[in-house]
Scaffold this active site. Sequence first.
Site, PDB file in Angstrom:
ATOM      1  N   ASN A  91      -5.919  -2.629   1.930  1.00  0.00           N
ATOM      2  CA  ASN A  91      -6.086  -4.446   1.981  1.00  0.00           C
ATOM      3  C   ASN A  91      -7.572  -4.523   2.275  1.00  0.00           C
ATOM      4  O   ASN A  91      -8.383  -3.862   2.646  1.00  0.00           O
ATOM      5  CB  ASN A  91      -5.345  -4.637   3.409  1.00  0.00           C
ATOM      6  CG  ASN A  91      -3.552  -4.608   3.362  1.00  0.00           C
ATOM      7  OD1 ASN A  91      -3.225  -4.476   2.294  1.00  0.00           O
ATOM      8  ND2 ASN A  91      -3.194  -4.410   4.492  1.00  0.00           N
ATOM      9  N   ARG A  94       0.782  -1.227   0.014  1.00  0.00           N
ATOM     10  CA  ARG A  94      -0.233  -0.125   0.040  1.00  0.00           C
ATOM     11  C   ARG A  94       0.872   1.247   0.078  1.00  0.00           C
ATOM     12  O   ARG A  94       0.647   2.371  -0.756  1.00  0.00           O
ATOM     13  CB  ARG A  94      -0.961   0.076   1.124  1.00  0.00           C
ATOM     14  CG  ARG A  94      -2.091  -1.016   1.113  1.00  0.00           C
ATOM     15  CD  ARG A  94      -2.879  -1.088   2.271  1.00  0.00           C
ATOM     16  NE  ARG A  94      -1.943  -1.454   3.487  1.00  0.00           N
ATOM     17  CZ  ARG A  94      -2.445  -1.249   4.718  1.00  0.00           C
ATOM     18  NH1 ARG A  94      -3.345  -0.625   5.012  1.00  0.00           N
ATOM     19  NH2 ARG A  94      -1.510  -1.609   5.807  1.00  0.00           N
TER      20      ARG A  94
END
Length: 91
Positions: free
Chosen positions: A36, A18
């Site tokens: 996520n 990320r």
Amino acid sequence: MVRRHVVVSGEVQGVFFRDTCRRTAAEHGVSGWVRNRADGTVEAVFEGPPEAVERVVAWSRQGPPAARVEQAEVVEEEPEGLTGFAVLPTG
């Protein structure tokens, strides 16, 4: 302006996917978000100029060095005019 919705599977959580995605998008001037998902995948939306978005989508097919991407599903969507790039909570 284009928008791509990407879901990446494999070993993609716990490998700085990320944060690296956020930095990569910013480097290319791409807006959107990444998070996520509870099923172990990573989901992202990229919006911006076609060439820049395609570069970030191409990056997502490999991810950061510690990731092992098995699959990246890419869907074209209508742009919403997003600005900036955010790392969202798990969804």
